[in-house]
Scaffold this motif. Structure first.
Motif, short mmCIF file in Angstrom:
data_model
loop_
_atom_site.label_atom_id
_atom_site.label_comp_id
_atom_site.label_asym_id
_atom_site.label_seq_id
_atom_site.Cartn_x
_atom_site.Cartn_y
_atom_site.Cartn_z
N GLY A 137 0.79 -1.22 0.00
CA GLY A 137 0.00 0.00 0.00
C GLY A 137 0.83 1.27 0.00
N TYR A 138 2.08 1.16 0.42
CA TYR A 138 2.96 2.33 0.45
C TYR A 138 3.83 2.45 -0.79
CZ TYR A 138 1.71 2.59 5.38
OH TYR A 138 1.01 2.69 6.56
N ALA A 139 3.92 1.40 -1.57
CA ALA A 139 4.84 1.35 -2.70
C ALA A 139 4.56 2.38 -3.80
CB ALA A 139 4.85 -0.05 -3.30
N THR A 171 11.89 3.24 0.06
CA THR A 171 11.92 1.85 -0.41
C THR A 171 12.59 0.96 0.63
OG1 THR A 171 11.99 2.55 -2.73
CG2 THR A 171 12.73 0.31 -2.23
N THR A 172 13.68 1.45 1.22
CA THR A 172 14.37 0.69 2.25
C THR A 172 13.48 0.47 3.47
OG1 THR A 172 16.51 1.61 1.54
CG2 THR A 172 16.41 0.62 3.75
N SER A 173 12.78 1.51 3.88
CA SER A 173 11.92 1.39 5.06
C SER A 173 10.74 0.46 4.79
CB SER A 173 11.42 2.77 5.51
OG SER A 173 10.51 3.33 4.59
N ILE A 174 10.21 0.47 3.56
CA ILE A 174 9.12 -0.44 3.20
C ILE A 174 9.60 -1.88 3.29
CG2 ILE A 174 7.69 -1.24 1.27
CD1 ILE A 174 7.41 1.70 0.42
N ILE A 175 10.83 -2.13 2.86
CA ILE A 175 11.38 -3.48 2.94
C ILE A 175 11.45 -3.95 4.39
CG2 ILE A 175 13.48 -4.86 2.61
CD1 ILE A 175 13.98 -3.18 0.06
N PHE A 176 11.93 -3.09 5.28
CA PHE A 176 11.99 -3.47 6.69
C PHE A 176 10.59 -3.66 7.28
CE2 PHE A 176 16.38 -1.63 6.69
CZ PHE A 176 17.03 -2.79 7.12
N ARG A 177 9.63 -2.87 6.84
CA ARG A 177 8.24 -3.06 7.31
C ARG A 177 7.72 -4.42 6.88
NH1 ARG A 177 2.77 -2.44 6.32
NH2 ARG A 177 1.64 -1.25 7.92
N LEU A 194 12.54 -0.08 12.49
CA LEU A 194 13.40 0.52 11.47
C LEU A 194 12.57 1.30 10.45
CD1 LEU A 194 15.89 -2.44 10.98
CD2 LEU A 194 16.34 -0.24 12.10
N TRP A 195 11.35 0.85 10.22
CA TRP A 195 10.40 1.61 9.38
C TRP A 195 10.20 3.00 9.98
CZ3 TRP A 195 7.00 2.18 5.32
CH2 TRP A 195 5.77 2.82 5.54
N ILE A 198 13.84 5.09 9.79
CA ILE A 198 14.21 5.49 8.43
C ILE A 198 13.20 6.48 7.87
CG2 ILE A 198 14.66 4.70 6.07
CD1 ILE A 198 15.58 2.03 7.30
N ASN A 199 11.92 6.25 8.14
CA ASN A 199 10.90 7.16 7.64
C ASN A 199 11.00 8.54 8.28
OD1 ASN A 199 9.72 5.66 5.68
ND2 ASN A 199 7.94 5.05 6.86
N ALA A 200 11.39 8.60 9.54
CA ALA A 200 11.56 9.91 10.19
C ALA A 200 12.61 10.72 9.43
CB ALA A 200 11.95 9.74 11.64
N VAL A 201 13.71 10.05 9.09
CA VAL A 201 14.76 10.72 8.30
C VAL A 201 14.23 11.09 6.92
CG1 VAL A 201 17.03 10.43 7.24
CG2 VAL A 201 16.60 9.55 9.55
#
Length: 222
Positions: A137-139, A171-177, A194-195, A198-201
């Protein structure tokens, strides 16, 4: 409040029961969103960038809403978690269309509304990716960032590169999610925190990309 809204939600590896502090790491890492919002508020200080300030507001709400969801873990808290994310996306899309591409506010508003059919068309495709699951859903969001980067590559290269950076982070944060549940047996804490980090950054960088673009355009006070 109806029982529908108070239905317990157990969707993360760290949560083992329905207690308030069953997800301490997932809950407390939401502080990263508040820190990111504070940093960007300081960066925007003295500017009249209304949409930039709106994004900071939504970033703050994301941190609060996600904290509520990872502590109360009920349906109403899930809404408090997801709505600010949606509003950040819509505000960011409007700002990128109007101010990066230089369209009128009417065109920007139309494109923003168009996010819903765009997401509806692309999410089923992303769901075909093995293991992505509900994170599909976030992709559509990093895909949009890449599209806008392509449109801006010649006219605003620094902004385009900033968008590619945010797309890579998201994309990296979605992978960890997506890996939170599959790796639960290996990593009992899960990877959802980690989602958050990374998303905060990523969200702070997104606001900074917008701020810098507007400064370069000489519109920091507009």
């Amino acid at each position: 409040m109806s029982s529908q809204w108070t239905t317990p939600v157990d969707g993360y590896c760290e949560r083992l029961d329905a207690s308030y502090w069953a997800e301490p790491v997932n809950a407390l890492t939401n502080a990263a969103f508040l820190v990111a919002a504070l940093v960007m508020a300081l960066r925007l200080r003295g500017s009249g960038l209304v949409l930039g300030w709106a994004l900071v507001g939504w970033l703050t709400a994301i941190g609060i809403g996600s904290y509520l969801f990872h502590t109360h873990a009920q349906a109403w808290a899930g809404l408090a978690d997801t709505l600010p994310i949606l509003f950040f996306i819509l505000t960011g899309l409007y700002a990128a269309t109007r101010d990066f591409l230089g369209t009128s506010w009417k065109v920007a508003a139309l494109v923003t509304v168009g996010f819903f059919p765009f997401a509806a068309a692309t999410i089923p495709v992303f769901r075909l990716i093995p293991g992505l699951g509900g994170s599909a859903g976030y992709a559509p969001v990093p895909l949009l960032m890449v599209i806008y980067a392509g449109l801006l590559w010649r006219r605003a290269n620094a902004t385009a590169r900033g968008l590619l950076l945010t797309a890579a982070l998201l994309t990296t944060s979605i992978i960890f999610r997506a890996l939170d549940e599959p790796l639960c047996g290996l990593i009992p804490l899960g990877t959802h925190f980690l989602w958050h980090l990374i998303n905060a950054v990523m969200l702070a960088v997104m606001i900074e990309v917008y701020r810098r673009h507007m400064v370069r355009a000489g519109a920091a006070q507009a």
